[in-house]
Design an enzyme around this catalytic site. Structure first.
Site, short mmCIF file in Angstrom:
data_model
loop_
_atom_site.label_atom_id
_atom_site.label_comp_id
_atom_site.label_asym_id
_atom_site.label_seq_id
_atom_site.Cartn_x
_atom_site.Cartn_y
_atom_site.Cartn_z
N GLY A 41 0.87 -1.18 0.00
CA GLY A 41 0.00 0.00 0.00
C GLY A 41 0.89 1.22 0.00
O GLY A 41 1.82 1.32 -0.80
N ARG A 60 12.93 3.37 0.21
CA ARG A 60 11.57 3.40 -0.38
C ARG A 60 11.64 3.80 -1.85
O ARG A 60 12.53 4.54 -2.26
CB ARG A 60 10.71 4.43 0.34
CG ARG A 60 10.25 3.99 1.69
CD ARG A 60 9.35 5.06 2.30
NE ARG A 60 8.13 5.23 1.53
CZ ARG A 60 7.30 6.26 1.67
NH1 ARG A 60 7.56 7.21 2.52
NH2 ARG A 60 6.20 6.34 0.94
N HIS A 85 5.22 -8.67 -4.37
CA HIS A 85 3.84 -8.96 -3.97
C HIS A 85 3.46 -10.40 -4.28
O HIS A 85 2.81 -10.67 -5.29
CB HIS A 85 2.87 -8.05 -4.73
CG HIS A 85 2.91 -6.62 -4.29
ND1 HIS A 85 2.13 -6.13 -3.27
CD2 HIS A 85 3.66 -5.59 -4.72
CE1 HIS A 85 2.37 -4.84 -3.10
NE2 HIS A 85 3.31 -4.49 -3.97
N GLU A 111 1.13 -12.02 -3.07
CA GLU A 111 -0.34 -12.14 -3.05
C GLU A 111 -0.96 -11.76 -4.40
O GLU A 111 -2.14 -12.00 -4.62
CB GLU A 111 -0.92 -11.28 -1.91
CG GLU A 111 -0.98 -9.77 -2.16
CD GLU A 111 0.36 -9.05 -2.02
OE1 GLU A 111 1.40 -9.72 -1.84
OE2 GLU A 111 0.35 -7.82 -2.11
N CYS A 137 6.04 -5.41 0.58
CA CYS A 137 6.19 -4.08 -0.02
C CYS A 137 6.04 -2.99 1.05
O CYS A 137 6.93 -2.87 1.89
CB CYS A 137 5.23 -3.92 -1.18
SG CYS A 137 5.77 -2.63 -2.32
N1 GLN Z 1 5.81 2.94 -2.57
C1 GLN Z 1 5.06 2.46 -1.42
C2 GLN Z 1 5.60 3.05 -0.13
O1 GLN Z 1 6.61 3.67 -0.14
C3 GLN Z 1 5.07 0.94 -1.37
C4 GLN Z 1 4.45 0.38 -2.63
C5 GLN Z 1 3.68 -0.90 -2.42
O2 GLN Z 1 3.41 -1.33 -1.31
N2 GLN Z 1 3.30 -1.49 -3.53
O3 GLN Z 1 5.00 2.89 0.90
#
Ligand code: GLN
Length: 187
Positions: free
Chosen positions: A53, A105, A169, A171, A85
Site C-alpha cells: 500500500g 523506499r 507482492h 499475493e 512491499c
Molecule cells: N511505494 C510504497 C511506499 O513507499 C510501497 C508500494 C507498495 O506497497 N506497492 O510505501
C-alpha cells in the site's frame, strides 16, 4: 488457525484471497477493537500480515487507530509477521521499528516503478514470479537478519526470527509458497 491481516489501506484483500486458497481463515484488522478481539479469540497460533500500500498513509492510520504500540509489542514478543512491499517498510526502524533492516523506499524510481522478475528465495523455493510495484529494497541488514532473495544485487526478501518480509507482492501471483512458508512460522 486464523491470520490477522492489517486492513487500514492497500492490498489486504489479495492476502485474504491467498489464505482462502490455502484453506486458512483470516480476519481483517481495521481498528483496535478488531485487534483486541483477534488476540482474545486466538490465544494460540497468532500471525499478522501487513500488506502493500502506502507506508506513510498506513503509519498515520496505525497511529490514529491506537494500533501502533499493540502491534509493535506483539511482534517484539514473537508474533509471526509477513510484510509485503509497504508492509516491509512498516517493520523498519523508521516505522514499527521491529526489524534490523535499512530500507530504501521507491527504490526503483519512476521509470522502473513496476516490473516482474523471476528469482529463487532461500529456504522457500526456486523460480518465484516476483511482482514489484513502486517497491522498496533493503540496503543493509543487521546480524540477526537472513537475506532470502536478491535482484540485481539488492535485497528483496529477508527473515529475522518471526519476521518475514518481501519487497514484491506474492499475493498478486498464484504462487502460494511464500504464504505457506509464513504459515509454517505460525504453526
Ligand atoms: N511505494 C510504497 C511506499 O513507499 C510501497 C508500494 C507498495 O506497497 N506497492 O510505501
Amino acid at each position: 488457525m486464523t491470520i490477522a491481516i492489517l486492513a487500514l489501506q492497500g492490498a489486504f484483500a489479495e492476502h485474504a484471497q491467498m489464505l482462502e486458497a490455502l484453506h486458512v481463515d483470516s480476519v481483517l484488522i481495521r481498528n483496535l477493537e478488531d485487534w483486541d478481539n483477534y488476540i482474545q479469540q486466538n490465544p494460540q497460533h497468532q500471525g499478522l500480515i501487513i500488506p502493500g500500500g502506502e507506508s506513510t498513509a498506513m503509519t498515520r492510520i496505525i497511529r490514529d487507530e491506537g494500533l501502533y504500540e499493540p502491534i509493535r509489542q506483539a511482534i517484539l514478543k514473537g508474533m509471526p509477521v509477513l510484510g509485503t512491499c509497504a508492509g516491509l517498510i512498516m517493520l523498519d526502524p523508521q516505522h514499527l521499528n521491529t526489524m534490523d533492516i535499512t530500507v530504501r523506499r521507491n527504490a526503483y524510481g519512476r521509470q522502473l516503478g513496476s516490473f516482474n522478475h523471476v528469482a529463487d528465495i532461500k529456504s522457500i523455493g526456486k523460480d518465484f514470479p516476483l511482482t514489484f510495484i513502486r517497491a522498496p529494497y533493503i540496503e543493509a541488514v543487521g546480524p540477526g537478519v537472513e537475506v532470502l532473495a536478491e535482484v540485481d544485487g539488492h535485497i528483496v526478501a529477508a527473515h529475522q526470527g518471526n519476521q518475514l518480509v518481501c519487497a514484491f507482492h506474492p499475493e498478486l501471483t498464484s504462487d502460494t509458497r511464500v504464504h505457506e512458508f509464513f504459515l509454517s512460522l505460525v504453526k
